[in-house]
Design a protein around this motif. Structure first.
Motif, PDB file in Angstrom:
ATOM      1  N   ALA A  99       0.851  -1.197   0.000  1.00 35.02           N
ATOM      2  CA  ALA A  99       0.000   0.000   0.000  1.00 35.02           C
ATOM      3  C   ALA A  99       0.882   1.240   0.000  1.00 35.02           C
ATOM      4  O   ALA A  99       1.858   1.327   0.721  1.00 35.02           O
ATOM      5  CB  ALA A  99      -0.904  -0.007   1.230  1.00 35.02           C
ATOM      6  N   HIS A 100       0.542   2.180  -0.853  1.00 33.26           N
ATOM      7  CA  HIS A 100       1.321   3.412  -0.968  1.00 33.26           C
ATOM      8  C   HIS A 100       0.526   4.585  -0.428  1.00 33.26           C
ATOM      9  O   HIS A 100      -0.668   4.707  -0.684  1.00 33.26           O
ATOM     10  CB  HIS A 100       1.672   3.695  -2.430  1.00 33.26           C
ATOM     11  CG  HIS A 100       2.556   2.668  -3.048  1.00 33.26           C
ATOM     12  ND1 HIS A 100       3.889   2.579  -2.757  1.00 33.26           N
ATOM     13  CD2 HIS A 100       2.304   1.688  -3.931  1.00 33.26           C
ATOM     14  CE1 HIS A 100       4.417   1.591  -3.446  1.00 33.26           C
ATOM     15  NE2 HIS A 100       3.476   1.031  -4.159  1.00 33.26           N
ATOM     16  N   LEU A 101       1.195   5.453   0.315  1.00 36.57           N
ATOM     17  CA  LEU A 101       0.568   6.696   0.728  1.00 36.57           C
ATOM     18  C   LEU A 101       0.489   7.654  -0.448  1.00 36.57           C
ATOM     19  O   LEU A 101      -0.439   8.417  -0.586  1.00 36.57           O
ATOM     20  CB  LEU A 101       1.356   7.331   1.881  1.00 36.57           C
ATOM     21  CG  LEU A 101       1.382   6.522   3.171  1.00 36.57           C
ATOM     22  CD1 LEU A 101       2.249   7.237   4.210  1.00 36.57           C
ATOM     23  CD2 LEU A 101      -0.013   6.327   3.713  1.00 36.57           C
ATOM     24  N   ASN A 102       1.501   7.596  -1.306  1.00 40.19           N
ATOM     25  CA  ASN A 102       1.537   8.422  -2.500  1.00 40.19           C
ATOM     26  C   ASN A 102       1.035   7.570  -3.654  1.00 40.19           C
ATOM     27  O   ASN A 102       1.741   6.731  -4.166  1.00 40.19           O
ATOM     28  CB  ASN A 102       2.964   8.916  -2.764  1.00 40.19           C
ATOM     29  CG  ASN A 102       3.056   9.784  -4.007  1.00 40.19           C
ATOM     30  OD1 ASN A 102       2.085   9.913  -4.758  1.00 40.19           O
ATOM     31  ND2 ASN A 102       4.208  10.350  -4.230  1.00 40.19           N
ATOM     32  N   LYS A 103      -0.164   7.785  -4.090  1.00 34.95           N
ATOM     33  CA  LYS A 103      -0.772   6.957  -5.132  1.00 34.95           C
ATOM     34  C   LYS A 103      -0.180   7.216  -6.513  1.00 34.95           C
ATOM     35  O   LYS A 103      -0.514   6.545  -7.457  1.00 34.95           O
ATOM     36  CB  LYS A 103      -2.288   7.194  -5.166  1.00 34.95           C
ATOM     37  CG  LYS A 103      -2.995   6.886  -3.870  1.00 34.95           C
ATOM     38  CD  LYS A 103      -2.958   5.412  -3.584  1.00 34.95           C
ATOM     39  CE  LYS A 103      -3.764   5.129  -2.336  1.00 34.95           C
ATOM     40  NZ  LYS A 103      -3.665   3.803  -1.872  1.00 34.95           N
ATOM     41  N   GLU A 104       0.717   8.215  -6.631  1.00 33.98           N
ATOM     42  CA  GLU A 104       1.285   8.561  -7.924  1.00 33.98           C
ATOM     43  C   GLU A 104       2.514   7.737  -8.276  1.00 33.98           C
ATOM     44  O   GLU A 104       3.138   7.966  -9.294  1.00 33.98           O
ATOM     45  CB  GLU A 104       1.638  10.049  -7.951  1.00 33.98           C
ATOM     46  CG  GLU A 104       0.425  10.948  -7.784  1.00 33.98           C
ATOM     47  CD  GLU A 104       0.811  12.414  -7.726  1.00 33.98           C
ATOM     48  OE1 GLU A 104       1.925  12.764  -8.154  1.00 33.98           O
ATOM     49  OE2 GLU A 104      -0.008  13.198  -7.252  1.00 33.98           O
ATOM     50  N   THR A 105       2.884   6.765  -7.469  1.00 35.85           N
ATOM     51  CA  THR A 105       4.074   5.966  -7.736  1.00 35.85           C
ATOM     52  C   THR A 105       3.715   4.487  -7.762  1.00 35.85           C
ATOM     53  O   THR A 105       2.765   4.060  -7.127  1.00 35.85           O
ATOM     54  CB  THR A 105       5.164   6.224  -6.672  1.00 35.85           C
ATOM     55  OG1 THR A 105       6.318   5.452  -7.033  1.00 35.85           O
ATOM     56  CG2 THR A 105       4.716   5.807  -5.294  1.00 35.85           C
ATOM     57  N   ASP A 106       4.487   3.753  -8.517  1.00 31.97           N
ATOM     58  CA  ASP A 106       4.353   2.301  -8.502  1.00 31.97           C
ATOM     59  C   ASP A 106       5.666   1.656  -8.067  1.00 31.97           C
ATOM     60  O   ASP A 106       5.966   0.530  -8.398  1.00 31.97           O
ATOM     61  CB  ASP A 106       3.895   1.770  -9.855  1.00 31.97           C
ATOM     62  CG  ASP A 106       4.866   2.109 -10.981  1.00 31.97           C
ATOM     63  OD1 ASP A 106       5.851   2.832 -10.729  1.00 31.97           O
ATOM     64  OD2 ASP A 106       4.631   1.650 -12.109  1.00 31.97           O
ATOM     65  N   ALA A 107       6.464   2.434  -7.300  1.00 32.32           N
ATOM     66  CA  ALA A 107       7.753   1.950  -6.810  1.00 32.32           C
ATOM     67  C   ALA A 107       7.549   0.711  -5.946  1.00 32.32           C
ATOM     68  O   ALA A 107       6.609   0.645  -5.158  1.00 32.32           O
ATOM     69  CB  ALA A 107       8.456   3.043  -6.010  1.00 32.32           C
ATOM     70  N   PRO A 108       8.435  -0.275  -6.070  1.00 34.79           N
ATOM     71  CA  PRO A 108       8.319  -1.490  -5.270  1.00 34.79           C
ATOM     72  C   PRO A 108       8.928  -1.342  -3.876  1.00 34.79           C
ATOM     73  O   PRO A 108       9.222  -2.323  -3.224  1.00 34.79           O
ATOM     74  CB  PRO A 108       9.104  -2.511  -6.100  1.00 34.79           C
ATOM     75  CG  PRO A 108      10.152  -1.691  -6.770  1.00 34.79           C
ATOM     76  CD  PRO A 108       9.485  -0.361  -7.074  1.00 34.79           C
ATOM     77  N   TRP A 109       9.142  -0.121  -3.416  1.00 33.67           N
ATOM     78  CA  TRP A 109       9.755   0.130  -2.116  1.00 33.67           C
ATOM     79  C   TRP A 109       9.094   1.350  -1.482  1.00 33.67           C
ATOM     80  O   TRP A 109       8.334   2.049  -2.130  1.00 33.67           O
ATOM     81  CB  TRP A 109      11.261   0.377  -2.275  1.00 33.67           C
ATOM     82  CG  TRP A 109      11.564   1.410  -3.318  1.00 33.67           C
ATOM     83  CD1 TRP A 109      11.813   1.187  -4.639  1.00 33.67           C
ATOM     84  CD2 TRP A 109      11.574   2.827  -3.151  1.00 33.67           C
ATOM     85  NE1 TRP A 109      11.994   2.376  -5.292  1.00 33.67           N
ATOM     86  CE2 TRP A 109      11.850   3.409  -4.403  1.00 33.67           C
ATOM     87  CE3 TRP A 109      11.384   3.671  -2.069  1.00 33.67           C
ATOM     88  CZ2 TRP A 109      11.943   4.777  -4.597  1.00 33.67           C
ATOM     89  CZ3 TRP A 109      11.486   5.033  -2.280  1.00 33.67           C
ATOM     90  CH2 TRP A 109      11.757   5.575  -3.525  1.00 33.67           C
ATOM     91  N   GLY A 110       9.395   1.580  -0.237  1.00 29.82           N
ATOM     92  CA  GLY A 110       8.882   2.743   0.465  1.00 29.82           C
ATOM     93  C   GLY A 110       9.777   3.096   1.631  1.00 29.82           C
ATOM     94  O   GLY A 110      10.586   2.282   2.068  1.00 29.82           O
ATOM     95  N   ILE A 111       9.673   4.309   2.120  1.00 23.19           N
ATOM     96  CA  ILE A 111      10.468   4.753   3.270  1.00 23.19           C
ATOM     97  C   ILE A 111       9.752   4.305   4.535  1.00 23.19           C
ATOM     98  O   ILE A 111       8.586   4.617   4.746  1.00 23.19           O
ATOM     99  CB  ILE A 111      10.654   6.278   3.257  1.00 23.19           C
ATOM    100  CG1 ILE A 111      11.460   6.685   2.025  1.00 23.19           C
ATOM    101  CG2 ILE A 111      11.325   6.758   4.549  1.00 23.19           C
ATOM    102  CD1 ILE A 111      11.555   8.173   1.809  1.00 23.19           C
TER     103      ILE A 111
END
Length: 68
Positions: free
Chosen positions: A2-14
């Motif tokens: 789940a991403h907080l920033n819906k504008e990315t499809d990065a497979p990682w997060g901070i």
């Protein structure tokens, strides 16, 4: 993931920003070292646990508080 920033499809997060006020690298938290040793299916990187680094981390963080 789940991403907080819906504008990315990065497979990682901070996950955390580790602020510090010294010119040396602080040891990872013991829980981070353990989590990293878990396989990908459990959210870890699968890197084997380095027992020496784990013990150093525990010794350091026993005397230093993580403020939230």
């Amino acid at each position: 993931m789940a991403h907080l920033n819906k504008e990315t499809d990065a497979p990682w997060g901070i996950m955390r920003v580790k602020a510090q006020d010294v010119d040396k690298e602080l040891p990872m938290l013991p829980t981070t070292l353990i989590r990293n040793a878990l396989g990908n299916e459990f959210g870890g990187s699968g890197v084997p646990l380095d027992v020496k680094r784990y013990k150093e981390s525990v010794a350091f963080w026993m005397d230093h508080a993580a403020i939230r």
